[in-house]
Structure formats: structure tokens, C-alpha cells
Design an enzyme around this catalytic site. Structure first.
Site, PDB file in Angstrom:
ATOM      1  N   ASN A   1      -7.738 -11.900  -5.351  1.00 51.34           N
ATOM      2  CA  ASN A   1      -8.620 -12.682  -4.722  1.00 51.34           C
ATOM      3  C   ASN A   1      -8.919 -14.020  -5.203  1.00 51.34           C
ATOM      4  OD1 ASN A   1     -11.095 -12.757  -2.744  1.00 51.34           O
ATOM      5  ND2 ASN A   1     -10.722 -10.396  -2.792  1.00 51.34           N
ATOM      6  N   ARG A   2     -10.245 -14.468  -4.723  1.00 59.78           N
ATOM      7  CA  ARG A   2     -10.580 -15.891  -4.745  1.00 59.78           C
ATOM      8  C   ARG A   2     -11.325 -16.390  -5.997  1.00 59.78           C
ATOM      9  NH1 ARG A   2     -10.125 -14.697   0.727  1.00 59.78           N
ATOM     10  NH2 ARG A   2      -8.402 -15.988   1.340  1.00 59.78           N
TER      11      ARG A   2
ATOM     12  N   HIS B   1      -5.135 -15.480  -5.769  1.00 52.56           N
ATOM     13  CA  HIS B   1      -4.165 -14.189  -6.212  1.00 52.56           C
ATOM     14  C   HIS B   1      -3.551 -14.740  -7.357  1.00 52.56           C
ATOM     15  CE1 HIS B   1      -5.415 -11.780  -2.671  1.00 52.56           C
ATOM     16  NE2 HIS B   1      -4.573 -12.045  -1.988  1.00 52.56           N
TER      17      HIS B   1
ATOM     18  N   HIS C   1      -1.013  -5.243  -3.082  1.00 53.21           N
ATOM     19  CA  HIS C   1      -1.311  -5.929  -1.734  1.00 53.21           C
ATOM     20  C   HIS C   1      -0.356  -5.447  -0.665  1.00 53.21           C
ATOM     21  CE1 HIS C   1      -2.463  -9.311   0.791  1.00 53.21           C
ATOM     22  NE2 HIS C   1      -3.369  -9.805  -0.367  1.00 53.21           N
ATOM     23  N   SER C   2      -0.218  -4.291  -0.631  1.00 52.17           N
ATOM     24  CA  SER C   2       0.822  -3.675   0.373  1.00 52.17           C
ATOM     25  C   SER C   2      -0.004  -3.881   1.775  1.00 52.17           C
ATOM     26  CB  SER C   2       1.272  -2.056   0.157  1.00 52.17           C
ATOM     27  OG  SER C   2       2.324  -2.094  -0.704  1.00 52.17           O
TER      28      SER C   2
ATOM     29  N   ASP D   1     -12.039  -9.373   6.391  1.00 55.58           N
ATOM     30  CA  ASP D   1     -11.483 -10.110   5.062  1.00 55.58           C
ATOM     31  C   ASP D   1     -12.333 -10.078   4.164  1.00 55.58           C
ATOM     32  OD1 ASP D   1      -9.834 -11.104   3.424  1.00 55.58           O
ATOM     33  OD2 ASP D   1      -9.313 -12.992   4.809  1.00 55.58           O
TER      34      ASP D   1
ATOM     35  N   GLU E   1      -7.257  -3.726  -0.746  1.00 49.00           N
ATOM     36  CA  GLU E   1      -7.002  -4.132  -2.169  1.00 49.00           C
ATOM     37  C   GLU E   1      -8.293  -3.547  -3.127  1.00 49.00           C
ATOM     38  OE1 GLU E   1      -6.182  -8.544  -1.742  1.00 49.00           O
ATOM     39  OE2 GLU E   1      -6.503  -7.826   0.141  1.00 49.00           O
TER      40      GLU E   1
HETATM   41  C1  BGC Z   1      -7.054 -12.170   1.550  1.00 44.78           C
HETATM   42  C2  BGC Z   1      -6.862 -13.067   2.887  1.00 44.78           C
HETATM   43  C3  BGC Z   1      -5.543 -13.702   2.725  1.00 44.78           C
HETATM   44  C4  BGC Z   1      -4.401 -12.808   2.283  1.00 44.78           C
HETATM   45  C5  BGC Z   1      -3.234 -13.456   1.909  1.00 44.78           C
HETATM   46  C6  BGC Z   1      -5.761 -11.208   1.276  1.00 44.78           C
HETATM   47  O1  BGC Z   1      -6.020 -10.665  -0.025  1.00 44.78           O
HETATM   48  O2  BGC Z   1      -8.220 -11.463   1.465  1.00 44.78           O
HETATM   49  O3  BGC Z   1      -7.791 -13.759   3.065  1.00 44.78           O
HETATM   50  O4  BGC Z   1      -5.194 -14.445   3.692  1.00 44.78           O
HETATM   51  O5  BGC Z   1      -4.576 -11.932   1.113  1.00 44.78           O
HETATM   52  O6  BGC Z   1      -2.078 -12.975   2.595  1.00 44.78           O
END
Ligand code: BGC
Length: 372
Positions: free
Chosen positions: A93-94, A123, A197-198, A269, A334
């Protein structure tokens, strides 16, 4: 004598799976492991990114389909992937502005994402856990097959402090569970938020959008975000909003509603704050696809669940069966700690300290529901 007889009747899938060559990445050989259970489920995962390549499950008529998006070849994964099937980390995540401060030291990460034109780290950075070659080993316990992935993320890798030793084990149980055990240790304090991240489509990958999938979340709050998809720090009740999945709703029912949060995300999202904050394994979500009858329950020890409904898929990527992946053709769930945790003092901490072990478990459990 008895041992020999037992060995004869043991089904083939009771043995630890063996790695098979799947090409080369970063100058290293990559292997693929195939896990099967005794109920017709099959999962293939490779050592590059600990990526799940395919996951086959039967529908209500006994017809199997691959319910995760992905590519056929390793080279396609190396070239361009929105984290299909991968383990993401060190911090999934961010992280706002790609910066955080820990023990009075400020760390700077690569800015590899810019939703709403606002830069952040996403990520794990430029070469996160999804782009490295893990060590893979087939394992078996009580007749259940698994694959154990190990990776040592060096001190300073992608700007993070400490040598982080990470192990991720995938199991495929006879309860039709894809079970994931994560663990990690470090030699310096560091943030850790590893997740899977599936991209799921319970109709089968490439079989259209996911708008009719019905979902329920065991979550009465979520973490609203700003235009850069960074949490504001509030835990907002979902009641009365399109984020209320405390009772079953189709994804498509409210995804285009007039709502600032949905506008920021281009749809769902967001991170849901799970009701279970005990650290024990508990049900987090239920997904149901009415045309095939497939269901998926998600259980986790994590306090959060990022739900992303494939808003950024736009038909540019072609999947393993030759079909394009269009807008909202998949769901990503996730299980994790909340986004931007290192900069959010009120969120549960993701700081792992030397001498401690991070442990986390998530289960994706497949089933069937009769009727529509
Ligand atoms: C995020 C999305 C992002 C994606 C990348 C997700 O985990 O929440 O914002 O675009 O991952 O493929």
C-alpha cells in the site's frame, strides 16, 4: 509392513511438490510449484515475486476454472504487471510523499505512484517483493501440500532500514483453503506490511467484469482518503455510505454513486477497518458469484482489508488465455495494516523491532452456494 501399505494408498498430492524450471529473472533461475488438494483445487506459484500464477476451483456443476488473473509466461510478468498474484512489501500500500521518520531518522523512498497527480510510494518501491526471486521449497504437512518462500531483504533495500528476513508459506488444504502464513524478523526497527495481491474473478479470469459479485465485509468502518489515496487518519463509519458491506451487496450496485471517496479511488480502492482487532484469525469477508455459485471467504489475523475493484484495468493487458483484462474485471482483497501507517500515529503500528517476530495469517476459502 504397515508403513509400506500406507505409502501405497497415499494419494499423489500428499508429497511435497517439487520445483520445476520456469525461466530466468534478475539472472536467477525461477521455479514453479504446483499444489493440489483432494477436492479438485490446484494452485501454481513461482519463485519470482512469490506470484500465484493460477488457482483452479470447481463451480456448482463441477466445472473447474482459473479464478485469478495473470499471464502465461514469466517474461510478461517481468515486463509489466499491476502486481498480479504477487506478494507485495516490504510495505504494501501507500506511504505519503515516500517519507517516514523512525527513531528520529527520516527515510526517503522512491516515488513510484501518483494517484490524482500526487506522488507517493506504493507496494514496496521500484523493486519490491513482487519483483525479486524468492527461494522456494515444496513442503507437506499431514497430507497438505505447500510451498515455502524465503527472501532476505537487505538493509537499505528500497530505502528501508534493517535486514528483513521474510518467509511466506502457501498451503492448499482439504477444506478448500488457500492459507498463507507470513513471518518476518529484522536486525533494525523497520516498517513491515506484507500482503498478497491476487486479482480474483470467481467467474474465471478473462470472463468479464465483477460487478455482479456480491460481497460482505465484517467491517463497520473504513479509512477515508484524500485525492492522493492517502488516509486522512479518520476511521469513518460505513453506515449510510456506499462503503457499507455489513450486509451483502453487489459490487456494481453503488460503485458509480456520487461520492467523493469513490471519485478519488475511481471506484472502490479503500481500506476497511475490520471489526476483529484481536490479532486472532477471524472472518473478514464473504464473496459470492451467482452464475457459477462460487464463494470465497477471507479470514485474517490482520486489522485491515484493502478492497480494490480493478478500476485501473483498461484492456491494455492480455491475460493467460488470450483475453484482455478490462475495467473492473477483477477484485483484489489485500489483508493488511492500514495504508500510510508509518505516518499515522493513531493507526496500529507496523514497526517490527529486532528480537520480535512478525506473524500473520490469511485464508482464502473456496466454496459453493446453490441457487442464484
Ligand atoms: C491499490 C491500487 C493500485 C493497485 C496496483 C492496489 O493495491 O490499492 O490503488 O492501483 O494496487 O495495481
Amino acid at each position: 509392513m504397515l508403513a509400506a501399505a500406507t505409502a501405497l494408498i497415499l494419494p499423489a498430492s500428499a508429497a511435497a511438490p517439487k520445483g520445476e524450471p520456469f525461466g530466468t529473472a534478475n539472472g536467477k533461475p525461477v521455479e514453479v510449484f504446483t499444489l493440489t488438494n483432494h477436492k479438485g483445487l490446484k494452485l501454481r506459484a513461482m519463485t519470482y515475486g512469490a506470484i500465484v500464477l493460477s488457482l483452479e476451483t470447481p463451480d456448482r456443476d463441477g466445472k473447474s476454472a482459473d479464478v485469478v488473473l495473470g499471464y502465461k509466461t514469466l517474461d510478461e510478468y517481468i515486463k509489466d504487471t499491476p502486481y498480479f498474484g504477487a506478494v507485495v512489501g516490504r510495505v504494501g500500500n501507500r506511504i505519503a510523499k515516500g517519507k517516514f521518520t523512525l527513531d528520529d531518522k527520516t527515510y526517503t523512498l522512491a516515488l513510484n505512484n501518483d494517484p490524482g497527480g500526487i506522488k507517493c510510494s506504493l507496494h514496496g518501491g521500484l523493486k519490491g517483493f513482487d519483483k525479486v526471486v524468492w527461494q522456494g521449497e515444496g513442503v507437506e504437512k499431514d497430507g497438505v501440500q505447500g510451498v515455502k518462500f524465503h527472501y532476505l531483504s537487505k538493509d537499505g533495500e528500497e530505502g528501508y532500514p534493517g535486514n528483513l528476513d521474510v518467509t511466506v508459506i502457501y498451503w492448499l488444504t482439504d477444506d478448500n483453503e488457500w492459507k498463507i502464513d507470513y513471518s518476518a524478523t529484522t536486525d533494525k526497527a523497520t516498517p513491515v506490511n506484507v500482503t498478497q495481491h491476487s486479482y480474483f474473478n470467481l467467474k474465471g479470469e478473462g470472463n468479464g467484469d465483477i460487478l455482479d459479485h456480491e460481497i460482505t465485509f465484517k467491517a463497520s468502518r473504513f479509512t477515508p482518503v484524500d485525492a492522493g489515496l492517502i488516509p486522512t487518519g479518520r476511521l469513518q463509519p460505513v453506515e449510510g455510505t456506499p462503503f457499507d458491506f455489513t450486509t451483502p451487496h453487489k459490487v456494481g450496485e453503488r460503485v458509480n454513486a456520487e461520492d467523493e471517496q469513490l471519485k478519488f479511488g475511481g471506484g472502490y480502492d479503500h481500506n476497511w477497518v475490520l471489526d476483529n482487532q484481536s490479532g486472532g484469525l477471524a472472518l473478514a469477508a464473504v464473496v459470492h458469484e451467482p452464475t457459477t455459485g462460487r464463494t470465497m471467504e477471507i479470514l485474517t489475523t490482520e486489522p485491515g482489508l484493502q478492497f480494490y475493484c480493478g478500476n485501473f484495468l483498461d484492456g491494455q493487458l492480455t491475460g493467460k488465455s488470450g483475453k484482455p483484462y478490462n475495467h473492473r474485471n477483477a477484485l483484489v482483497f489485500e489483508t493488511q495494516h492500514y495504508p500510510d501507517s508509518p505516518n499515522q500515529p493513531t493507526f496500529p503500528s507496523i514497526i517490527l523491532k529486532p528480537g520480535k517476530t512478525m506473524k500473520s495469517t490469511t485464508v482464502y476459502r473456496f466454496g459453493l452456494k446453490s441457487g442464484k
